[in-house]
Design a protein around this motif. Structure first.
Motif, PDB file in Angstrom:
ATOM      1  N   SER A 130      -2.232  -4.983  -0.133  1.00  0.00           N
ATOM      2  CA  SER A 130      -3.468  -5.118  -0.908  1.00  0.00           C
ATOM      3  C   SER A 130      -3.418  -6.447  -1.649  1.00  0.00           C
ATOM      4  O   SER A 130      -2.423  -6.750  -2.325  1.00  0.00           O
ATOM      5  CB  SER A 130      -3.604  -3.976  -1.924  1.00  0.00           C
ATOM      6  OG  SER A 130      -3.738  -2.730  -1.274  1.00  0.00           O
ATOM      7  N   SER A 162      -4.280   0.192 -10.215  1.00  0.00           N
ATOM      8  CA  SER A 162      -3.234   0.824  -9.404  1.00  0.00           C
ATOM      9  C   SER A 162      -1.863   0.184  -9.637  1.00  0.00           C
ATOM     10  O   SER A 162      -0.846   0.711  -9.187  1.00  0.00           O
ATOM     11  CB  SER A 162      -3.588   0.754  -7.922  1.00  0.00           C
ATOM     12  OG  SER A 162      -3.550  -0.580  -7.432  1.00  0.00           O
ATOM     13  N   THR A 175      -3.541  -0.401  -4.490  1.00  0.00           N
ATOM     14  CA  THR A 175      -4.818  -0.439  -3.777  1.00  0.00           C
ATOM     15  C   THR A 175      -5.567  -1.710  -4.154  1.00  0.00           C
ATOM     16  O   THR A 175      -4.999  -2.631  -4.745  1.00  0.00           O
ATOM     17  CB  THR A 175      -5.657   0.796  -4.138  1.00  0.00           C
ATOM     18  OG1 THR A 175      -6.103   0.680  -5.512  1.00  0.00           O
ATOM     19  CG2 THR A 175      -4.856   2.082  -3.974  1.00  0.00           C
ATOM     20  N   GLY A 176      -6.861  -1.736  -3.850  1.00  0.00           N
ATOM     21  CA  GLY A 176      -7.684  -2.875  -4.237  1.00  0.00           C
ATOM     22  C   GLY A 176      -8.095  -2.862  -5.690  1.00  0.00           C
ATOM     23  O   GLY A 176      -8.823  -3.752  -6.139  1.00  0.00           O
ATOM     24  N   ASP A 177      -7.627  -1.885  -6.446  1.00  0.00           N
ATOM     25  CA  ASP A 177      -7.956  -1.742  -7.870  1.00  0.00           C
ATOM     26  C   ASP A 177      -6.760  -2.206  -8.708  1.00  0.00           C
ATOM     27  O   ASP A 177      -5.633  -1.731  -8.522  1.00  0.00           O
ATOM     28  CB  ASP A 177      -8.272  -0.273  -8.161  1.00  0.00           C
ATOM     29  CG  ASP A 177      -8.772  -0.050  -9.577  1.00  0.00           C
ATOM     30  OD1 ASP A 177      -8.615  -0.946 -10.431  1.00  0.00           O
ATOM     31  OD2 ASP A 177      -9.315   1.050  -9.837  1.00  0.00           O
ATOM     32  N   LYS A 202       0.822  -1.214   0.000  1.00  0.00           N
ATOM     33  CA  LYS A 202       0.000   0.000   0.000  1.00  0.00           C
ATOM     34  C   LYS A 202       0.854   1.260   0.000  1.00  0.00           C
ATOM     35  O   LYS A 202       0.465   2.280  -0.584  1.00  0.00           O
ATOM     36  CB  LYS A 202      -0.936  -0.017   1.201  1.00  0.00           C
ATOM     37  CG  LYS A 202      -2.051  -1.046   1.107  1.00  0.00           C
ATOM     38  CD  LYS A 202      -2.977  -0.964   2.308  1.00  0.00           C
ATOM     39  CE  LYS A 202      -4.115  -1.982   2.192  1.00  0.00           C
ATOM     40  NZ  LYS A 202      -5.013  -1.934   3.377  1.00  0.00           N
TER      41      LYS A 202
END
Length: 342
Positions: free
Chosen positions: A207, A133, A128-130, A123
């Motif tokens: 993440s 990213s 991120t959780g995308d 992180k």
């Protein structure tokens, strides 16, 4: 040797057909089963079946060996050195495409109902959780491994370029180190293999990007069997599956005995870590589909879609039929394959 030439060359190494003992005579039938990788909590149910005598109850004398990846499992079985093993469905699609004709190896029980492919990012590096990213980042992965090779499928689902980030080729054993040191921003893993990383970095620092969450519905490692064994003695395959399935169901109900059985073989392993590992493995072995059709089974349409995706992404000239990849005829009964109620 590169993966592609290794797969293509394997057909030339096939051994002569093996004659298997028939059950019912009081004599145990010897079977060699190869794992896909090291011994740990991911495959602990097979050691429970061994320790509790479930294979012997079925008239089988089973030996379990460590593996060197899915490709090695498939070629070990195709060559006749092993009769059964764990291997990745996508790798089997590729192998059968490069060795057309009557399949030499078939899947007979789906272990990972969904492939546990993930990319885990730091992180503090902006991951991120995308999946988007990951753009512009450095991602560690072994040179030839399933999670890396399946990335283009995720990229297409996410509307990303296949080269959105830079791969940094890293040996499996060094992956945690480069993540902890910050040499890379992220790394590929089998989700349950990442417990070693979780032991060194706090979960809130990471993440976890799951391929399944990106809409990539891939079957993962399955129990594979040689076509010689299937043709000569399908009852032996069915017996192995019954014993293994019995242990898998019991492991869902209570994983501690399976971990204890696995540690009889590898006492150096930490019980707490391996229980944590199985907790992640169970999410993929007992994925949502298994509530409908039971452990070990598949949806034919999902497999056909996976064959199409693998053929496209891997550039296969031949697309194997799904029936050549998976043989469901030796599965235990549906009632035996039900997940225990939570």
């Amino acid at each position: 040797m590169q993966r592609r030439s290794f797969l293509a060359a394997s057909a030339a190494t096939l051994a002569a057909p093996v004659v298997f003992a028939q059950g019912g005579s009081g004599k145990l039938t010897p079977l060699k089963f190869t794992l896909d990788f090291r011994i740990n909590g991911q495959t602990s149910p097979f050691f429970l079946a061994l320790a509790k005598g479930y294979y012997k109850d079925e008239g089988l004398d089973v030996s379990i060996d460590t593996g060197a990846g899915s490709v090695a499992s498939i070629t070990r079985i195709a060559s006749g050195v092993y009769q059964l093993g764990l291997g990745d469905i996508s790798s089997l699609v590729e192998f059968n495409a490069q060795n057309p004709g009557t399949p030499m190896v078939q899947a007979v029980y789906q272990y990972y109902n969904r492939a546990p492919f993930v990319i885990i990012g730091r992180k503090d590096r902006g991951v991120t959780g995308d999946f988007k990213s990951l753009a512009g980042k450095k991602v560690a992965a072994a040179a030839v491994e399933s999670t890396r090779r399946a990335w283009p499928m995720v990229a297409r689902k996410q509307g990303m370029r296949g080269d959105a980030f830079q791969w940094q080729t890293t040996d499996f054993s060094a992956r945690d180190n480069v993540m902890v040191r910050g040499d890379v921003d992220a790394a590929t893993y089998f989700h349950d293999s990442a417990v070693s990383l979780f032991a060194r970095m706090k979960p809130e620092e990471l993440s976890v990007l799951k391929y399944a969450d990106a809409g990539v519905n891939l079957y993962g490692n399955a129990i594979l069997a040689s076509s010689n064994l299937i043709a000569q003695n399908p009852k032996v395959v069915a017996a192995f599956l019954r014993a293994s399935n019995r242990a898998i169901v019991e492991t869902f109900a209570n994983p501690a005995p399976s971990i204890a059985a696995m540690r009889q073989r590898e006492p150096i392993l930490d019980e707490k870590i391996e229980l944590e590992r199985w907790g992640i493995t169970a999410q993929y072995v007992g994925a949502a589909d298994t509530r409908g059709h039971g452990l070990g089974d598949i949806k034919k349409l999902t497999l056909e879609q996976q064959v199409d995706e693998v053929a496209d992404v891997f550039g296969l000239k031949v697309k194997p039929a799904s029936d050549a990849i998976f043989n469901t005829s030796m599965l235990p009964s549906r009632s035996e394959r039900s997940l225990p109620k939570a």
